[in-house]
Design an enzyme around this catalytic site. Sequence first.
Site, PDB file in Angstrom:
ATOM      1  N   GLY A 167       0.810  -1.217   0.000  1.00  0.00           N
ATOM      2  CA  GLY A 167       0.000   0.000   0.000  1.00  0.00           C
ATOM      3  C   GLY A 167       0.842   1.265   0.000  1.00  0.00           C
ATOM      4  N   CYS A 168       1.922   1.241   0.760  1.00  0.00           N
ATOM      5  CA  CYS A 168       2.798   2.412   0.860  1.00  0.00           C
ATOM      6  C   CYS A 168       3.566   2.639  -0.442  1.00  0.00           C
ATOM      7  CB  CYS A 168       3.784   2.246   2.012  1.00  0.00           C
ATOM      8  SG  CYS A 168       3.004   2.032   3.618  1.00  0.00           S
ATOM      9  N   SER A 169       4.046   1.554  -1.039  1.00  0.00           N
ATOM     10  CA  SER A 169       4.904   1.645  -2.221  1.00  0.00           C
ATOM     11  C   SER A 169       4.146   1.743  -3.540  1.00  0.00           C
ATOM     12  CB  SER A 169       5.824   0.421  -2.300  1.00  0.00           C
ATOM     13  OG  SER A 169       6.706   0.409  -1.210  1.00  0.00           O
TER      14      SER A 169
END
Length: 155
Positions: A45-47
Amino acid sequence: MVKVGDSIPDLEVLQEGSPGTKVNLAKELKGKGVIIGVPAAFSPGCSNSHIPGYLNHKSLKNAGQVFVVSINDAFVMKAWQESLEKGSQSGVRYLADPSGKFTEALDLTFDSAAIFGNNRSKRYALTVEDGIIKEAQVEPDNTGITISAAEKVLG
Protein backbone atom coordinates in the site's frame (compact mmCIF):
# COMPACT_ATOMS: atom_id res chain seq x y z
CA MET A 1 -4.11 11.24 19.32
CA VAL A 2 -2.65 14.24 17.49
CA LYS A 3 -5.17 16.94 16.64
CA VAL A 4 -5.49 20.28 14.91
CA GLY A 5 -3.73 22.98 16.92
CA ASP A 6 -1.05 20.67 18.32
CA SER A 7 2.63 21.48 17.82
CA ILE A 8 5.02 19.16 16.03
CA PRO A 9 6.97 17.18 18.69
CA ASP A 10 10.34 18.78 19.43
CA LEU A 11 12.50 15.64 19.38
CA GLU A 12 15.94 14.76 17.98
CA VAL A 13 15.01 11.16 17.12
CA LEU A 14 14.30 11.07 13.39
CA GLN A 15 17.07 10.02 11.01
CA GLU A 16 17.68 10.84 7.35
CA GLY A 17 19.89 8.65 5.19
CA SER A 18 21.97 7.26 8.05
CA PRO A 19 21.69 6.89 11.84
CA GLY A 20 24.11 9.79 12.35
CA THR A 21 21.96 12.34 10.54
CA LYS A 22 19.32 13.46 13.05
CA VAL A 23 16.33 15.57 12.06
CA ASN A 24 14.06 17.51 14.42
CA LEU A 25 10.88 18.31 12.48
CA ALA A 26 9.83 20.98 14.98
CA LYS A 27 12.94 22.92 13.93
CA GLU A 28 13.25 21.70 10.35
CA LEU A 29 9.73 22.34 9.09
CA LYS A 30 9.43 26.06 8.46
CA GLY A 31 6.36 27.64 6.87
CA LYS A 32 3.93 25.17 5.39
CA GLY A 33 4.40 21.48 4.85
CA VAL A 34 3.03 17.97 5.02
CA ILE A 35 4.13 15.04 7.16
CA ILE A 36 3.03 11.70 5.76
CA GLY A 37 3.14 8.74 8.12
CA VAL A 38 3.19 5.19 6.81
CA PRO A 39 3.11 1.78 8.52
CA ALA A 40 6.04 0.29 6.60
CA ALA A 41 8.48 1.17 3.86
CA PHE A 42 8.28 -1.26 0.94
CA SER A 43 4.82 -2.53 1.93
CA PRO A 44 2.39 -2.79 -1.01
CA GLY A 45 0.00 0.00 0.00
CA CYS A 46 2.80 2.41 0.86
CA SER A 47 4.90 1.65 -2.22
CA ASN A 48 2.25 1.09 -4.86
CA SER A 49 -0.23 3.84 -4.14
CA HIS A 50 0.09 6.03 -1.03
CA ILE A 51 3.51 7.64 -1.57
CA PRO A 52 3.42 7.48 -5.42
CA GLY A 53 0.13 9.38 -5.18
CA TYR A 54 2.01 12.27 -3.58
CA LEU A 55 5.05 12.00 -5.86
CA ASN A 56 2.84 12.20 -8.96
CA HIS A 57 0.37 14.81 -7.70
CA LYS A 58 0.27 18.06 -9.64
CA SER A 59 0.11 20.13 -6.43
CA LEU A 60 3.12 18.55 -4.68
CA LYS A 61 5.34 21.56 -5.46
CA ASN A 62 2.82 23.87 -3.74
CA ALA A 63 2.63 21.77 -0.56
CA GLY A 64 5.75 23.24 1.04
CA GLN A 65 8.20 20.87 2.70
CA VAL A 66 7.06 17.25 2.49
CA PHE A 67 8.33 14.49 4.76
CA VAL A 68 7.56 10.77 4.82
CA VAL A 69 8.02 9.18 8.25
CA SER A 70 8.01 5.48 9.09
CA ILE A 71 9.06 3.31 12.02
CA ASN A 72 11.94 1.80 10.07
CA ASP A 73 15.70 2.31 10.13
CA ALA A 74 17.47 5.01 8.13
CA PHE A 75 19.00 2.54 5.66
CA VAL A 76 15.60 1.08 4.78
CA MET A 77 14.12 4.55 4.30
CA LYS A 78 16.99 5.60 2.04
CA ALA A 79 16.66 2.44 -0.07
CA TRP A 80 12.89 2.94 -0.26
CA GLN A 81 13.31 6.53 -1.46
CA GLU A 82 15.73 5.37 -4.15
CA SER A 83 13.32 2.64 -5.26
CA LEU A 84 10.34 5.01 -5.43
CA GLU A 85 11.98 7.99 -7.04
CA LYS A 86 14.68 6.41 -9.22
CA GLY A 87 16.68 9.61 -9.58
CA SER A 88 13.67 11.94 -9.45
CA GLN A 89 14.06 15.20 -7.61
CA SER A 90 10.66 15.54 -5.94
CA GLY A 91 12.09 17.23 -2.86
CA VAL A 92 10.21 14.81 -0.61
CA ARG A 93 12.36 13.75 2.34
CA TYR A 94 12.20 10.28 3.86
CA LEU A 95 12.77 10.07 7.61
CA ALA A 96 13.26 7.01 9.77
CA ASP A 97 11.75 6.84 13.24
CA PRO A 98 13.68 3.75 14.38
CA SER A 99 12.68 3.96 18.05
CA GLY A 100 9.11 5.04 17.27
CA LYS A 101 9.46 7.95 19.71
CA PHE A 102 8.31 10.61 17.22
CA THR A 103 5.26 8.55 16.26
CA GLU A 104 4.53 7.81 19.93
CA ALA A 105 4.70 11.55 20.73
CA LEU A 106 1.97 12.07 18.12
CA ASP A 107 0.03 9.16 19.70
CA LEU A 108 -0.13 7.49 16.28
CA THR A 109 1.29 4.03 16.94
CA PHE A 110 -0.74 0.84 16.74
CA ASP A 111 -0.08 -2.78 17.63
CA SER A 112 0.92 -4.37 14.33
CA ALA A 113 3.01 -7.20 15.76
CA ALA A 114 1.01 -9.81 13.87
CA ILE A 115 1.93 -8.18 10.54
CA PHE A 116 5.19 -6.26 11.05
CA GLY A 117 6.57 -7.76 14.28
CA ASN A 118 6.32 -4.58 16.35
CA ASN A 119 4.30 -1.41 16.83
CA ARG A 120 4.11 0.74 13.74
CA SER A 121 2.70 4.05 12.66
CA LYS A 122 -0.89 4.51 11.68
CA ARG A 123 -1.21 5.86 8.15
CA TYR A 124 -1.71 9.61 8.31
CA ALA A 125 -1.09 12.99 6.71
CA LEU A 126 -0.56 16.13 8.77
CA THR A 127 -0.76 19.53 7.14
CA VAL A 128 1.47 21.87 9.10
CA GLU A 129 2.08 25.60 9.12
CA ASP A 130 4.76 27.22 11.26
CA GLY A 131 5.04 24.11 13.43
CA ILE A 132 1.30 23.87 14.16
CA ILE A 133 -0.93 21.13 12.79
CA LYS A 134 -3.64 22.67 10.61
CA GLU A 135 -5.20 19.41 9.40
CA ALA A 136 -4.83 15.83 10.63
CA GLN A 137 -5.99 12.99 8.40
CA VAL A 138 -5.51 9.73 10.31
CA GLU A 139 -6.83 6.54 8.75
CA PRO A 140 -9.59 5.14 11.00
CA ASP A 141 -8.48 1.54 10.36
CA ASN A 142 -4.77 2.44 10.80
CA THR A 143 -3.61 1.23 7.37
CA GLY A 144 -6.21 2.12 4.73
CA ILE A 145 -5.60 4.75 2.08
CA THR A 146 -8.64 6.99 2.03
CA ILE A 147 -8.48 10.26 3.97
CA SER A 148 -4.65 10.41 3.94
CA ALA A 149 -4.40 9.96 0.16
CA ALA A 150 -2.74 12.72 -1.87
CA GLU A 151 -6.00 13.64 -3.62
CA LYS A 152 -7.63 14.37 -0.24
CA VAL A 153 -4.64 16.19 1.27
CA LEU A 154 -3.30 18.16 -1.70
CA GLY A 155 -6.61 18.66 -3.49
